[in-house]
Design a protein around this motif. Structure first.
Motif, PDB file in Angstrom:
ATOM      1  N   SER A 207       0.823  -1.204   0.000  1.00 31.72           N
ATOM      2  CA  SER A 207       0.000   0.000   0.000  1.00 31.72           C
ATOM      3  C   SER A 207       0.853   1.249   0.000  1.00 31.72           C
ATOM      4  O   SER A 207       0.563   2.211  -0.690  1.00 31.72           O
ATOM      5  CB  SER A 207      -0.924   0.004   1.221  1.00 31.72           C
ATOM      6  OG  SER A 207      -1.697   1.165   1.263  1.00 31.72           O
TER       7      SER A 207
ATOM      8  N   TYR B  59      -6.305  -0.644   6.801  1.00 29.85           N
ATOM      9  CA  TYR B  59      -7.609  -1.015   6.250  1.00 29.85           C
ATOM     10  C   TYR B  59      -8.662  -0.565   7.249  1.00 29.85           C
ATOM     11  O   TYR B  59      -8.516  -0.744   8.460  1.00 29.85           O
ATOM     12  CB  TYR B  59      -7.688  -2.528   6.039  1.00 29.85           C
ATOM     13  CG  TYR B  59      -6.768  -3.033   4.960  1.00 29.85           C
ATOM     14  CD1 TYR B  59      -6.992  -2.713   3.622  1.00 29.85           C
ATOM     15  CD2 TYR B  59      -5.663  -3.834   5.273  1.00 29.85           C
ATOM     16  CE1 TYR B  59      -6.148  -3.164   2.635  1.00 29.85           C
ATOM     17  CE2 TYR B  59      -4.812  -4.289   4.283  1.00 29.85           C
ATOM     18  CZ  TYR B  59      -5.060  -3.956   2.967  1.00 29.85           C
ATOM     19  OH  TYR B  59      -4.222  -4.402   1.991  1.00 29.85           O
TER      20      TYR B  59
ATOM     21  N   GLU C 204     -14.827  -2.026   2.728  1.00 31.93           N
ATOM     22  CA  GLU C 204     -13.559  -1.775   3.391  1.00 31.93           C
ATOM     23  C   GLU C 204     -12.684  -0.895   2.501  1.00 31.93           C
ATOM     24  O   GLU C 204     -12.639  -1.080   1.288  1.00 31.93           O
ATOM     25  CB  GLU C 204     -12.833  -3.093   3.693  1.00 31.93           C
ATOM     26  CG  GLU C 204     -11.619  -2.907   4.595  1.00 31.93           C
ATOM     27  CD  GLU C 204     -11.005  -4.242   4.983  1.00 31.93           C
ATOM     28  OE1 GLU C 204     -10.406  -4.316   6.080  1.00 31.93           O
ATOM     29  OE2 GLU C 204     -11.110  -5.196   4.196  1.00 31.93           O
TER      30      GLU C 204
ATOM     31  N   ASP D 181      -8.863   0.884   1.773  1.00 29.29           N
ATOM     32  CA  ASP D 181      -7.421   0.901   2.003  1.00 29.29           C
ATOM     33  C   ASP D 181      -7.023   2.364   2.085  1.00 29.29           C
ATOM     34  O   ASP D 181      -7.094   3.099   1.097  1.00 29.29           O
ATOM     35  CB  ASP D 181      -6.710   0.197   0.845  1.00 29.29           C
ATOM     36  CG  ASP D 181      -5.201   0.135   1.045  1.00 29.29           C
ATOM     37  OD1 ASP D 181      -4.719   0.619   2.086  1.00 29.29           O
ATOM     38  OD2 ASP D 181      -4.510  -0.387   0.150  1.00 29.29           O
TER      39      ASP D 181
END
Length: 454
Positions: free
Chosen positions: A227, A358, A345, A347
């Motif tokens: 990420s 998350y 959800e 990120d």
């Protein structure tokens, strides 16, 4: 044989006597004038005619400005009050050579102008040079934006304030400031500099309190998370999309939303706020904006825990900037939506710290436009001059986290060596908190976690 009568002799004698006397008088007069002229030349540097006197005065280089005055005001006043003409000779020699001022006018006018000039020279203050030691971290406040502060202090004290910027040290050794001026002027200049030092110490005290009150943040994802690596400034090239409602869905496409690392030769004080890998991390620069960020987080927390508690995201897209909490942390922060997972959800990338997490979309709130005025504080960085010795291991990650006091809000010194992708600085990190300075880049190589990247 030719004979001259007695009468003829008398005629010749009558003619010869006046001529001889006249010649003798002329010779004596000429000698007398020469003697007087020689005596006058020895007594004065001025030369006189029936119409004007010319006087030359040597003026020390440092006093030329005082004789001329601001925009020529003083020399113009001397001419008006004396009636003489006053000019400096053409200047072609070195800066240390005296200048010659030429005065022309009647004897009375020229002497009057000379007296005024010599009065100025006699009352010139003695110019001396003094030094003042200041902490290196205070230079930014002393110099000011674009040098404005130091220029104002120079004008107010009528001194020259010089800072030796050739020394490039992150150490705690003091910086030397040189002040040139009269003794009383130097006292004024030192007082003005001390005021700036007091302001800086007060600011640093507030910053220390703010850092002490910050929660220690812990990484949520493991060190191999992708990420962080997706978060680069390429997002700046996306099209801006801002709605006019008070609660706006906005992207971070505007480059002005990002803090930039100071591009200069000096070291900068930073916190390491988040780590993706030992070679890829985020810092916050220490300055007034660090205090503003803490105030912003407090304001956001009060709002989203109170009046904005029931707000919900109606829609969300990748790149949106939202308000979100952090795991095990009740404070609210600004975050960028990196990805949407099953519409339930998100990120998130926390744009002021560099963390990723998350988060359930139901826990995320729309961000009010008033919370976008402060630039995003997390600055993406790389370690300069090294690369992993194979791959970055968990052990290497933990070592780097310990060396940098990650998210523990302890000050490090950072210097940008180069920039990649246009804005990402490759930095050298120095820890000066202990009795011995630690060059973190070198320490990672020394421990075998990295190798030099040439």
């Amino acid at each position: 044989m030719f004979e001259i009568s007695r009468q003829g002799k008398l005629v010749i004698l009558g003619i010869g006597i006046p001529t001889a006397v006249g010649l003798l008088y002329y010779l004596l007069k000429t000698a007398s004038d020469d003697d007087e002229e020689d005596i006058a030349g020895r007594k004065s540097s001025s030369s006189a005619t029936s119409r004007q006197t010319v006087i030359e005065v040597q003026v020390p280089r440092k006093a030329v400005g005082a004789v001329i005055g601001r925009q020529g005001a003083t020399i113009k006043e001397i001419q008006e009050q004396s009636g003489a003409k006053v000019n400096f000779k053409d200047y072609t020699q070195s800066d240390d050579t005296d200048r010659t001022v030429v005065i022309r006018g009647t004897p009375e006018a020229a002497q009057s102008a000379e007296c005024r000039i010599r009065h100025i020279l006699a009352n010139m203050p003695v110019i001396v040079q003094a030094e003042m030691e200041v902490p290196k971290y205070a230079l930014g406040r002393i110099i000011g934006r674009g040098g404005e502060s130091i220029r104002q202090m120079s004008r107010a004290s009528k001194t020259k304030i010089l800072i030796d910027k050739t020394r490039d040290s992150y150490l705690d050794k003091p910086q030397i400031i040189t002040i040139v001026g009269a003794k009383d002027q130097i006292v004024v200049a030192k007082g003005l500099i001390q005021e700036k030092l007091d302001e800086e110490e007060e600011f640093r005290a507030r910053t220390a309190v703010s850092a002490a009150n910050r929660e220690t943040r812990h990484k949520v994802k493991d060190s191999n998370s992708q990420s962080h690596d997706r978060m680069t400034h390429s997002a700046n090239n996306e099209e801006n999309n801002i709605e006019t409602d008070n609660i706006e869905r906005t992207g971070d496409r505007d480059h002005n939303l990002y803090m930039e690392f100071p591009n200069g030769r000096d070291y900068v004080e930073v916190y390491v706020s988040a780590i993706a890998t030992p070679g890829h991390f985020w810092v916050q620069t220490i300055g007034s904006m660090a205090l503003q960020l803490d105030k912003l987080s407090d304001t956001m927390t009060r709002y989203y825990e109170g009046e904005g508690k029931n707000l919900m995201l109606s829609t969300v897209e990748k790149g949106d900037i939202v308000a979100a909490p952090f795991e095990n942390d009740k404070t609210w922060y600004r975050a960028k939506v990196m990805d949407i997972i099953n519409q339930s959800e998100l990120d998130l990338f926390y744009v002021d710290y560099g963390d990723s997490a998350y988060m359930a979309s139901s826990l995320v709130k729309p961000l009010s436009s008033e919370y976008l005025t402060l630039p995003f504080q997390a600055i993406e960085c790389r370690l300069a001059g090294l690369k992993p010795n194979g791959e970055w291991t968990e052990e290497a990650f933990n070592k780097f986290e310990a060396l940098t006091y990650c998210a523990k809000w302890k000050v490090l010194q950072a210097k940008a060596v180069k920039f990649s992708s246009g804005t990402i600085p490759h930095v050298q990190l120095i820890d000066t908190n202990g009795s011995k300075d630690i060059a973190i880049n070198e320490e990672m190589i020394k421990c075998g976690f990295a190798v030099a990247d040439t």
